[in-house]
Design a protein around this motif. Structure first.
Motif, short mmCIF file in Angstrom:
data_model
loop_
_atom_site.label_atom_id
_atom_site.label_comp_id
_atom_site.label_asym_id
_atom_site.label_seq_id
_atom_site.Cartn_x
_atom_site.Cartn_y
_atom_site.Cartn_z
N SER A 104 9.54 13.30 -3.63
CA SER A 104 8.75 12.06 -3.84
C SER A 104 8.14 12.15 -5.08
O SER A 104 7.42 12.90 -5.65
CB SER A 104 8.19 11.59 -2.79
OG SER A 104 9.04 11.37 -1.57
N ASP A 105 7.85 11.04 -5.80
CA ASP A 105 7.04 10.81 -7.01
C ASP A 105 5.63 10.66 -6.40
O ASP A 105 5.52 10.09 -5.17
CB ASP A 105 7.41 9.35 -7.81
CG ASP A 105 8.74 9.89 -8.64
OD1 ASP A 105 9.14 11.06 -8.85
OD2 ASP A 105 9.39 8.65 -8.91
N ASP A 107 3.25 8.58 -6.87
CA ASP A 107 2.95 7.10 -6.74
C ASP A 107 3.83 6.29 -6.06
O ASP A 107 3.97 5.15 -5.70
CB ASP A 107 2.40 6.18 -8.06
CG ASP A 107 3.42 6.03 -8.90
OD1 ASP A 107 4.84 6.85 -8.62
OD2 ASP A 107 3.43 5.47 -9.95
N GLU A 108 5.06 6.91 -5.39
CA GLU A 108 6.15 6.20 -4.62
C GLU A 108 5.67 5.46 -3.47
O GLU A 108 6.13 4.43 -3.17
CB GLU A 108 7.17 7.23 -4.40
CG GLU A 108 8.55 6.69 -3.71
CD GLU A 108 9.36 7.69 -3.82
OE1 GLU A 108 10.45 7.38 -2.89
OE2 GLU A 108 9.30 8.74 -4.17
N TYR A 109 4.69 5.83 -2.77
CA TYR A 109 4.12 4.91 -1.56
C TYR A 109 2.80 4.44 -1.83
O TYR A 109 2.42 3.88 -0.51
CB TYR A 109 4.15 6.25 -0.29
CG TYR A 109 5.40 6.94 -0.29
CD1 TYR A 109 6.51 6.27 0.34
CD2 TYR A 109 5.87 8.02 -0.70
CE1 TYR A 109 7.50 6.88 0.65
CE2 TYR A 109 6.89 8.90 -0.48
CZ TYR A 109 7.97 8.12 -0.09
OH TYR A 109 9.15 8.61 0.26
N THR A 114 4.47 3.38 5.60
CA THR A 114 5.74 3.80 5.77
C THR A 114 5.76 4.25 7.34
O THR A 114 5.00 5.28 7.44
CB THR A 114 6.20 5.05 4.72
OG1 THR A 114 5.86 4.34 3.40
CG2 THR A 114 7.53 5.42 4.77
#
Length: 120
Positions: A104-105, A107-109, A114
């Protein structure tokens, strides 16, 4: 790589197993030195996560969504919140958190709750 803060109600075995499987992960728990002490209110934990760049891992499905809504309404942000699934085994949850951390990046979340698992 993503960094995780385990809520105080998450069984410590999750942290132990995450670090055993991937010692490069950063996994802290509420109550550790340098993080909020046990008994800290959820809104304060979200502020700490925002300031230190940690995704909160919790099993708090009930009060966390309104806390995040209030947090965002104040113009604040949070790297993310992962809510564990009681139907997943410890091993499945560990696998999921490692996969997320590695793929994951940063800042993805951001600003999202989630629910695990990401896929079915």
């Amino acid at each position: 790589m993503l960094r995780y803060l385990m809520d105080e109600n998450v069984d410590p075995v999750y942290r132990t197993q995450l670090l055993r499987r991937d010692p490069n992960l950063v996994v802290w728990a509420v109550g550790d030195e340098g993080v909020p002490p046990k008994g800290t209110l959820d809104p304060e934990i979200l502020i700490w996560c925002e300031q230190h760049g940690f995704i909160l891992v919790t099993n708090n499905r009930t009060s966390m969504p309104p806390h995040l809504t209030d947090h965002l309404a104040q113009g604040r942000h949070v790297p993310g919140i992962f809510i564990m699934n009681s139907d997943m085994s410890i091993g499945e949850t560990i696998d999921e958190l490692i996969l997320i951390a590695e793929g994951s990046d940063d800042d993805e979340y951001q600003d999202y709750i989630t629910f695990l698992p990401l896929r079915r």
